[in-house]
Design an enzyme around this catalytic site. Sequence first.
Site, short mmCIF file in Angstrom:
data_model
loop_
_atom_site.label_atom_id
_atom_site.label_comp_id
_atom_site.label_asym_id
_atom_site.label_seq_id
_atom_site.Cartn_x
_atom_site.Cartn_y
_atom_site.Cartn_z
N HIS A 189 4.69 -13.68 51.01
CA HIS A 189 3.66 -14.35 51.86
C HIS A 189 3.27 -15.55 50.66
O HIS A 189 3.20 -16.95 51.00
CB HIS A 189 2.43 -13.73 52.13
N GLU A 190 2.92 -15.08 49.52
CA GLU A 190 2.28 -16.00 48.44
C GLU A 190 3.40 -17.09 47.90
O GLU A 190 2.99 -18.00 47.62
CB GLU A 190 1.74 -15.37 47.47
N HIS A 209 3.76 -19.93 50.19
CA HIS A 209 2.92 -20.88 49.61
C HIS A 209 3.34 -21.89 48.60
O HIS A 209 3.04 -22.89 48.32
CB HIS A 209 1.40 -20.41 49.47
#
Length: 272
Positions: A169-170, A173
């Site tokens: 997820h990160e 980003h």
Amino acid sequence: MSSDATPSAPAVPPPTNAQSSPTESSPSPTSTPLPQLVQNDPARTGFDPQTAWWMNYFKLLTGSINREGAFHYREWRYRQNEEQDCKRCEEFRDWAFTHSPTVRFLREKVEALNGTLDKENVVCRRCPARLTEDGQVHRSSGGFSPGHGILICANEVRDRNHLEDTLAHEMVHAWDHLRWKVDWMGDKDLKHAACTEIRAAMLSGECRWTREAWTRGNWTLTQQFQDCVRRRAVQSVLARPRCKDDVQAVKVVNQVWDSCFSDTRPFDEVYR
């Protein structure tokens, strides 16, 4: 959950327990004041940190500690176990860098944009949760900061698969940070933040059916994936200081939904 313009490797974060994504920054003058934090009062909660852990645990099992006390007990135990939680998290992180196809793929794509993600700027730390006077508990599994890197909240990591999802997820980003000029804080509007949260929830694997069913108890068979991505994107946007309320969060996610939910870059499709 963050990014800005030029492709550059995130710096090494300072060794603090509270490193977090830009969504934790100070609220703007126009944002709604945050609820006050609730501190532990043994007389009110039943939990006394001066008492041996096993006595508090027994009180918890017998109902002598209320819900608020249970929160403070959990945070107290996390402080006691911080070193071993971080060590376990780092072992999971190193495994993901070596063996996870999703993490290895995202790492290569970040490197292709002149970024670097490794154990120097993907760090495991204890992340204190917050209990506010409105009764809400605020927790986080991790965060991304353009100037620092990725934080994994060691005390919130349930197992290796959970860390893999959080790290992926990160990393989405991070890729967005290097690929586009993203307005992470929502100084102009919150559409950029909403879009990257949709993509991260969609591509990381955190919304696959098995995770929703076994971890969150959502056994819905139709539209489960879309509902999960939308819900988690709204929650992340709502946590940003520039977001006024849940109405605005839902509105901005809906505005960018069609274009961002169909954007699977750097993947060809949703794999997890």
